[in-house]
Scaffold this motif. Structure first.
Motif, mmCIF file in Angstrom:
data_model
loop_
_atom_site.group_PDB
_atom_site.id
_atom_site.type_symbol
_atom_site.label_atom_id
_atom_site.label_comp_id
_atom_site.label_asym_id
_atom_site.label_seq_id
_atom_site.Cartn_x
_atom_site.Cartn_y
_atom_site.Cartn_z
ATOM 1 N N ALA A 60 -42.030 8.252 22.601
ATOM 2 C CA ALA A 60 -42.900 7.160 21.917
ATOM 3 C C ALA A 60 -42.254 6.058 21.830
ATOM 4 O O ALA A 60 -41.338 5.685 20.837
ATOM 5 C CB ALA A 60 -43.504 7.856 20.453
ATOM 6 N N GLY A 85 -41.933 7.870 11.275
ATOM 7 C CA GLY A 85 -43.305 8.763 10.942
ATOM 8 C C GLY A 85 -44.597 7.552 10.936
ATOM 9 O O GLY A 85 -45.409 8.082 11.624
ATOM 10 N N SER A 88 -45.842 6.630 14.313
ATOM 11 C CA SER A 88 -46.289 7.583 15.249
ATOM 12 C C SER A 88 -47.584 8.233 14.922
ATOM 13 O O SER A 88 -48.086 9.072 15.635
ATOM 14 C CB SER A 88 -45.057 8.709 15.541
ATOM 15 O OG SER A 88 -43.974 7.910 16.054
ATOM 16 N N MET A 89 -48.287 7.849 13.770
ATOM 17 C CA MET A 89 -49.404 8.511 13.417
ATOM 18 C C MET A 89 -50.733 8.544 14.451
ATOM 19 O O MET A 89 -51.131 9.485 14.476
ATOM 20 C CB MET A 89 -49.884 7.636 12.088
ATOM 21 C CG MET A 89 -50.146 8.219 11.124
ATOM 22 S SD MET A 89 -50.604 7.203 9.956
ATOM 23 C CE MET A 89 -49.596 7.424 8.542
ATOM 24 N N ARG A 90 -50.595 7.428 15.583
ATOM 25 C CA ARG A 90 -51.457 7.548 16.386
ATOM 26 C C ARG A 90 -51.386 8.884 17.456
ATOM 27 O O ARG A 90 -52.699 9.009 17.741
ATOM 28 C CB ARG A 90 -51.492 6.272 17.515
ATOM 29 C CG ARG A 90 -50.086 6.460 18.189
ATOM 30 C CD ARG A 90 -49.891 5.341 19.220
ATOM 31 N NE ARG A 90 -48.774 5.515 19.919
ATOM 32 C CZ ARG A 90 -47.444 5.477 19.524
ATOM 33 N NH1 ARG A 90 -47.229 4.689 18.236
ATOM 34 N NH2 ARG A 90 -46.396 5.788 20.203
ATOM 35 N N LEU A 91 -50.203 9.372 17.315
ATOM 36 C CA LEU A 91 -50.260 10.672 18.008
ATOM 37 C C LEU A 91 -51.403 11.772 17.623
ATOM 38 O O LEU A 91 -51.387 12.518 18.475
ATOM 39 C CB LEU A 91 -48.793 11.177 18.003
ATOM 40 C CG LEU A 91 -47.661 10.352 18.659
ATOM 41 C CD1 LEU A 91 -46.440 10.813 18.465
ATOM 42 C CD2 LEU A 91 -47.948 10.009 20.288
ATOM 43 N N LEU A 92 -51.569 11.879 16.464
ATOM 44 C CA LEU A 92 -52.383 12.751 15.937
ATOM 45 C C LEU A 92 -53.639 12.704 16.348
ATOM 46 O O LEU A 92 -54.336 13.772 17.107
ATOM 47 C CB LEU A 92 -52.597 12.701 14.182
ATOM 48 C CG LEU A 92 -53.646 13.669 13.483
ATOM 49 C CD1 LEU A 92 -53.163 14.867 13.832
ATOM 50 C CD2 LEU A 92 -53.364 13.282 12.201
ATOM 51 N N PRO A 93 -54.551 11.660 16.341
ATOM 52 C CA PRO A 93 -55.703 11.653 16.811
ATOM 53 C C PRO A 93 -55.882 11.787 18.546
ATOM 54 O O PRO A 93 -56.623 12.385 19.401
ATOM 55 C CB PRO A 93 -56.457 10.035 16.662
ATOM 56 C CG PRO A 93 -55.357 9.348 16.069
ATOM 57 C CD PRO A 93 -54.268 10.201 15.463
ATOM 58 N N MET A 94 -54.668 11.233 19.153
ATOM 59 C CA MET A 94 -54.548 11.491 20.637
ATOM 60 C C MET A 94 -54.463 12.980 21.003
ATOM 61 O O MET A 94 -55.229 13.474 21.753
ATOM 62 C CB MET A 94 -53.143 10.767 20.959
ATOM 63 C CG MET A 94 -53.603 9.175 21.225
ATOM 64 S SD MET A 94 -52.271 8.266 21.733
ATOM 65 C CE MET A 94 -53.109 6.584 21.689
ATOM 66 N N VAL A 95 -53.812 13.603 20.088
ATOM 67 C CA VAL A 95 -53.468 15.041 20.544
ATOM 68 C C VAL A 95 -54.929 16.049 20.047
ATOM 69 O O VAL A 95 -55.113 16.731 20.909
ATOM 70 C CB VAL A 95 -52.481 15.920 19.851
ATOM 71 C CG1 VAL A 95 -52.278 17.270 19.751
ATOM 72 C CG2 VAL A 95 -51.177 15.038 20.108
ATOM 73 N N VAL A 96 -55.652 15.523 19.004
ATOM 74 C CA VAL A 96 -56.876 16.060 18.754
ATOM 75 C C VAL A 96 -57.763 15.943 19.716
ATOM 76 O O VAL A 96 -58.624 16.632 20.123
ATOM 77 C CB VAL A 96 -57.319 15.613 17.264
ATOM 78 C CG1 VAL A 96 -58.601 16.187 16.963
ATOM 79 C CG2 VAL A 96 -56.452 16.236 16.236
ATOM 80 N N SER A 120 -48.297 11.032 24.999
ATOM 81 C CA SER A 120 -47.882 9.627 24.724
ATOM 82 C C SER A 120 -49.144 8.785 24.814
ATOM 83 O O SER A 120 -50.355 9.083 25.462
ATOM 84 C CB SER A 120 -46.890 9.252 25.445
ATOM 85 O OG SER A 120 -46.954 9.213 26.843
ATOM 86 N N ILE A 121 -49.255 7.275 24.671
ATOM 87 C CA ILE A 121 -50.299 6.482 24.943
ATOM 88 C C ILE A 121 -50.661 6.547 26.517
ATOM 89 O O ILE A 121 -51.639 6.783 26.927
ATOM 90 C CB ILE A 121 -49.828 5.023 24.681
ATOM 91 C CG1 ILE A 121 -49.892 4.861 22.946
ATOM 92 C CG2 ILE A 121 -51.025 4.023 25.117
ATOM 93 C CD1 ILE A 121 -49.532 3.391 22.706
ATOM 94 N N LEU A 220 -51.896 0.021 10.576
ATOM 95 C CA LEU A 220 -52.361 0.772 12.054
ATOM 96 C C LEU A 220 -53.348 1.853 11.725
ATOM 97 O O LEU A 220 -54.027 2.463 12.138
ATOM 98 C CB LEU A 220 -51.381 1.101 13.078
ATOM 99 C CG LEU A 220 -50.928 0.094 13.764
ATOM 100 C CD1 LEU A 220 -49.665 0.446 14.768
ATOM 101 C CD2 LEU A 220 -51.689 -0.528 14.735
ATOM 102 N N GLY A 224 -57.205 2.756 12.390
ATOM 103 C CA GLY A 224 -57.629 3.771 13.041
ATOM 104 C C GLY A 224 -58.814 4.364 12.405
ATOM 105 O O GLY A 224 -60.087 4.718 12.785
#
Lengths: 247, 115
Positions: A60, A85, A88-96, A120-121, A220, A224
């Motif tokens: 990331a 940490g 990198s919060m954006r990784l959560l909605p991306m994975v979900v 990753s993005i 951020l 979100g």
């Protein structure tokens, strides 16, 4: 989706994903951004192996920039962990939003752990673009192929950037840094289909700089949450209105 | 001490780099369990991810880090707008948009100064 019978230009499965990643615009973007990360690791005195490992383990770019520059400036470890940490919060909605696209009924949780790590993005954008055309049982392989391809290129670029650090002119470094935001923006515009996508896109562009400028913490995260709620509400409203017209 | 000193950065990488980052991915794996593709939660998660994504863009363009900070915000915004125009003119080509925006930013840096 009933489009699984439509042939994909690259074939399906892991090899198809590798090819999809290799021909993606994100190849250029990832190589450009990671050259600058390699150079940063070199300039702050970290070993080459360590710098390359950040790419393989963290995967990331913003978190890596924070990690390398904060540790390089001897910041307190707890502070660094917190900053990484938060970024990198954006990784959560991306994975979900990605995993339900790749799973079948037989998929176990451990089957998607690698896919989650590859998220990753850049991989998320390309996976969301390609996957609807990939047969469902091949999607995990395909997504992993995109991720593996981009991560391999990023690692090579990190190593190259580490060696090139002293020879890169400022103009080029600035150009490389500009590649990621521009590609994220153009991809978000290209991938926007429904009302929710457009509202989220504009809300993000406006809210995040505004919150950052007002000095609001966790800008951020709030972007979100607020952008997501606005987009979700707009989508429901749109659908409700359409149903009314059609009936 | 020196062997420990050489290993310390790697331990730090795991503790303050890998773990605080990976926790979001693993949390995503847990939360995505049992959600199906058409679930409203996915619609929201996707919208939130998109907003954060363009939020990152907005912040990077307006409050630019590192070498980008040497170019004025007007040049960065102008280059972004030019890139979007190029993207549309080239029939929605991401490559054209990214190349045009980046070249415009570098040209602006040459003309109006920078490092």
């Amino acid at each position: 989706m009933s489009s699984s019978s439509v042939a994909l230009p690259y074939g399906s499965g892991f090899l198809g994903g590798l090819r999809g990643g290799a021909t993606s615009i994100y190849m250029v973007v990832v190589v450009g951004s990671y050259i600058s990360i390699g150079a940063l690791g070199h300039d702050l005195g970290f070993p080459l192996a360590w710098t390359a490992l950040t790419t393989l383990l963290v995967w990331a770019a913003p978190a890596q920039v924070i990690l390398i520059s904060a540790l390089g400036a001897s910041a307190a470890p707890l502070e660094v962990a917190l900053a990484v940490g938060l970024s990198s919060m954006r990784l959560l909605p991306m994975v979900v939003s990605l995993l339900p696209l790749v799973r079948t009924r037989k998929t176990r949780t451990r089957d998607v752990l690698v896919t989650a790590h590859f998220t990753s993005i850049s991989m998320w954008i390309e996976a969301l673009r390609f996957l609807p055309r990939v047969p469902r049982d091949k999607r995990i392989g395909f997504a992993n192929g995109i991720g593996a391809c981009l991560m391999a290129a990023a690692t090579a670029a990190t190593i190259a950037g580490y060696h090139l650090a002293q020879t890169l002119p400022g103009l080029l470094v600035a150009g490389l840094l500009f590649l990621s935001p521009m590609s994220f923006l153009m991809s978000a515009v290209r991938n926007a289909r429904v009302t929710a996508d457009w509202v989220a896109l504009v809300a993000g562009l406006v809210l995040a700089p505004l919150l950052a400028w007002r000095g609001v913490g966790l800008d951020l995260m709030w972007t979100g949450i607020v952008g997501g709620v606005l987009a979700f509400a707009a989508q429901r409203l749109r659908e409700a209105l359409q149903n009314k017209v059609w009936r | 001490m020196s062997a420990l000193g050489e290993l310390a950065p790697y331990a730090l990488l795991i503790l303050v780099g890998f773990l605080p980052n990976e926790v979001w991915r693993m949390l995503g794996v847990v939360l995505a369990r049992g959600l199906d593709e058409d679930s409203q939660v996915i619609v929201f998660a996707r919208a939130a991810a998109t907003a954060i994504l363009t939020g990152v863009v907005g912040k990077l363009v307006i409050f630019a880090p590192g070498a980008l900070a040497s170019v004025s915000v007007t040049v960065r915004l102008g280059a972004t707008a030019l890139g979007l125009v190029a993207y549309l003119l080239a029939r929605r080509s991401v490559l054209a948009g990214v190349v045009a925006a980046t070249l415009a930013m570098m040209a602006g840096m040459l003309v109006f100064g920078g490092t």
